[in-house]
Design a protein around this motif. Structure first.
Motif, PDB file in Angstrom:
ATOM      1  N   VAL A 165       3.276  13.249   1.219  1.00 52.75           N
ATOM      2  CA  VAL A 165       3.284  12.007   0.452  1.00 52.75           C
ATOM      3  C   VAL A 165       2.007  11.246   0.760  1.00 52.75           C
ATOM      4  O   VAL A 165       1.416  11.388   1.841  1.00 52.75           O
ATOM      5  CB  VAL A 165       4.521  11.140   0.780  1.00 52.75           C
ATOM      6  N   GLY A 166       1.583  10.452  -0.198  1.00 51.10           N
ATOM      7  CA  GLY A 166       0.359   9.706   0.026  1.00 51.10           C
ATOM      8  C   GLY A 166       0.130   8.658  -1.041  1.00 51.10           C
ATOM      9  O   GLY A 166       0.941   8.461  -1.950  1.00 51.10           O
ATOM     10  N   LEU A 167      -1.008   8.004  -0.933  1.00 50.53           N
ATOM     11  CA  LEU A 167      -1.397   6.961  -1.875  1.00 50.53           C
ATOM     12  C   LEU A 167      -2.883   7.100  -2.149  1.00 50.53           C
ATOM     13  O   LEU A 167      -3.682   7.276  -1.220  1.00 50.53           O
ATOM     14  CB  LEU A 167      -1.095   5.577  -1.280  1.00 50.53           C
ATOM     15  N   GLN A 168      -3.243   7.045  -3.450  1.00 50.07           N
ATOM     16  CA  GLN A 168      -4.646   7.150  -3.825  1.00 50.07           C
ATOM     17  C   GLN A 168      -5.004   6.086  -4.854  1.00 50.07           C
ATOM     18  O   GLN A 168      -4.235   5.822  -5.781  1.00 50.07           O
ATOM     19  CB  GLN A 168      -4.961   8.536  -4.409  1.00 50.07           C
ATOM     20  N   GLU A 169      -6.166   5.481  -4.667  1.00 55.60           N
ATOM     21  CA  GLU A 169      -6.755   4.586  -5.657  1.00 55.60           C
ATOM     22  C   GLU A 169      -7.934   5.330  -6.289  1.00 55.60           C
ATOM     23  O   GLU A 169      -8.902   5.668  -5.597  1.00 55.60           O
ATOM     24  CB  GLU A 169      -7.216   3.286  -5.010  1.00 55.60           C
ATOM     25  N   PHE A 170      -7.845   5.592  -7.598  1.00 57.93           N
ATOM     26  CA  PHE A 170      -8.853   6.405  -8.282  1.00 57.93           C
ATOM     27  C   PHE A 170      -9.950   5.583  -8.930  1.00 57.93           C
ATOM     28  O   PHE A 170     -10.875   6.148  -9.513  1.00 57.93           O
ATOM     29  CB  PHE A 170      -8.185   7.291  -9.344  1.00 57.93           C
ATOM     30  N   ASN A 171      -9.842   4.250  -8.852  1.00 53.95           N
ATOM     31  CA  ASN A 171     -10.879   3.401  -9.439  1.00 53.95           C
ATOM     32  C   ASN A 171     -11.243   2.296  -8.466  1.00 53.95           C
ATOM     33  O   ASN A 171     -11.269   1.111  -8.809  1.00 53.95           O
ATOM     34  CB  ASN A 171     -10.385   2.822 -10.771  1.00 53.95           C
ATOM     35  N   PHE A 172     -11.524   2.680  -7.239  1.00 56.65           N
ATOM     36  CA  PHE A 172     -11.863   1.733  -6.180  1.00 56.65           C
ATOM     37  C   PHE A 172     -13.128   0.969  -6.550  1.00 56.65           C
ATOM     38  O   PHE A 172     -14.143   1.550  -6.959  1.00 56.65           O
ATOM     39  CB  PHE A 172     -12.054   2.493  -4.872  1.00 56.65           C
TER      40      PHE A 172
END
Length: 417
Positions: A112-119
């Motif tokens: 499981v994880g968390l990603q921001e693709f438009n930092f």
């Protein structure tokens, strides 16, 4: 068709009155993606001749960005030339993800994880994950493909992975606690719209600790090795993207050379190429196929690099059930949108995953050995949100039809390939 005819007539009229010049480029519809970033990566520039081919390429490039679900362009007469508007429909880009995989051997693992693709509004990816696969693991990564210009960027990855790995000995199987702690730096270069390169170095330490099972005097029960990995990746992408539908061909080549400080795990090279082909069938159908060809140094070692695994190549087979020094894997599936609304899609799929491996120290005849061949047909569903990047929740069930087959369910975020 009428829209394309109108566009053609517009350009004919523009050039009939003299060469059309771009007076201004405007971006509309973007809330989080910075206008300066869109202009930075666009090929169309102020003062250039108006070129529909360049604008169409810019739109195709924008659609491939994580922050964009769809894009279009408009052209209007203005003082001193023509104003070009790039319209953007944005994705939501702060995305949790999860991969869960099981088999009928009661194996269970998840990531499981968390990603921001438009930092920072620059389409940088910033992410972290936690994994449980008998033991705990985690990782952090940042990827900025346009950090320095519309061609150059960087990626930095750190991970501390610990798993229980089977080691296949001549007299049976042993299980080891395996830890890999690494830090990787990659330089990113975009040659043109379809061709991208990555070049970098990975510094890592491998730690093997015997848990239980068979033993072999030639195989150590504890081993800690510092290694250095050099990596080259080449990606070709000729796919046309329209929401969940894909059409075209792409290829991903990954070449690695690994040095070692211990003769028990000697230096080796590894290379593999994923060839992917997608075809739209009718209004709602999509045929997708991926062929992986992999080859590595043919060292007779129980720690061979190519794994047979639920979450990597064969759905339903189990978690790391075998290893080899060469691999041929074909995944093919037919996807069909059962329900399609403005923002939501329910997609079903039928698939066949198949592959074979060369045994460590063996020869290419191993590919035909029924001990190495696995074929797993299956079915699955996809729940897709069209306004959230990569918001595809998948469930696949694979059932083996070859020797000593298993069956299992694989959960995940994003298409399997």
């Amino acid at each position: 068709m009428g829209k394309h005819i109108a566009l053609l007539l517009f350009f004919i009229g523009a050039f009939a009155n003299g060469q059309a010049i771009v007076a201004d480029i405007k971006v509309q519809g973007n809330k989080r993606t910075r206008t300066s970033f869109v202009k930075k990566i666009s090929k169309l520039k102020l003062g250039q001749a108006l070129d529909s081919a360049v604008m169409r390429q810019d739109i195709a490039r924008l659609i491939r960005l994580p922050s964009v679900s769809h894009a279009y362009f408009q052209v209007f007469k203005a003082k001193g030339g023509y104003d070009v508007y790039y319209g953007i429909e944005e994705n939501f880009t702060l995305i949790p993800f999860a991969n869960i995989f099981t088999s009928n051997n009661d194996e269970f693992a998840f990531r499981v994880g968390l990603q921001e693709f438009n930092f920072l509004g620059q389409n940088m990816t910033l992410g972290a994950f936690y994994q449980y696969d008998v033991f705990n693991s985690y990782g952090l990564n940042i990827r900025a493909p346009y950090l320095f210009s519309n061609k150059f960027g960087l990626a930095l990855n750190y991970q501390d992975l610990t798993t229980q790995e089977p080691v296949f000995l001549q007299n049976g199987t042993a299980d080891y606690k395996y830890n890999n702690e690494s830090i990787e730096l990659l330089g990113l270069y975009e040659l043109n719209f379809k061709n991208r390169f990555e070049l970098g170095i990975n510094i890592f330490t491998e730690d093997y600790e015997y848990l239980f099972g068979s033993t072999d005097p030639a195989v150590p029960q504890e081993l800690v090795v510092d290694k250095l990995l050099y990596k080259l990746i080449y990606n070709y992408d000729g796919v046309t993207y329209y929401y969940q539908y894909l059409d075209g061909f792409k290829s991903a080549l990954n070449l690695q050379y690994v040095t070692s400080t211990n003769e028990q795990l000697p230096e080796f090279w590894i290379g593999f190429n994923d060839f992917s082909y997608f075809k739209r069938i009718g209004e709602r159908g999509n045929w997708a196929s991926r062929l992986r060809l992999g080859l590595a140094s043919n060292i007779d070692t129980p720690f061979a690099p190519f794994a047979v695994d639920n979450n990597l190549n064969i759905r339903g087979v189990g978690n790391t059930i075998d290893r080899g020094t060469a691999a041929i894997v074909l995944n093919t599936e037919y996807r069909y949108s059962l329900i399609e609304k403005d923002w939501f899609v329910l997609q079903g799929n039928i698939f066949v995953d198949g592959g074979s491996w060369r045994n460590p120290g063996g020869d290419f005849g191993d590919f035909a050995d029924d001990q190495n061949l696995r074929v797993y047909p299956g079915v699955g569903i996809r729940l897709i949100h069209k306004r959230i990047f990569n918001a595809i929740f998948r469930i696949d069930y694979g059932h083996g039809i070859t020797k000593d087959a298993t069956r299992g369910i694989v959960f995940g975020i994003g298409q399997y390939f």
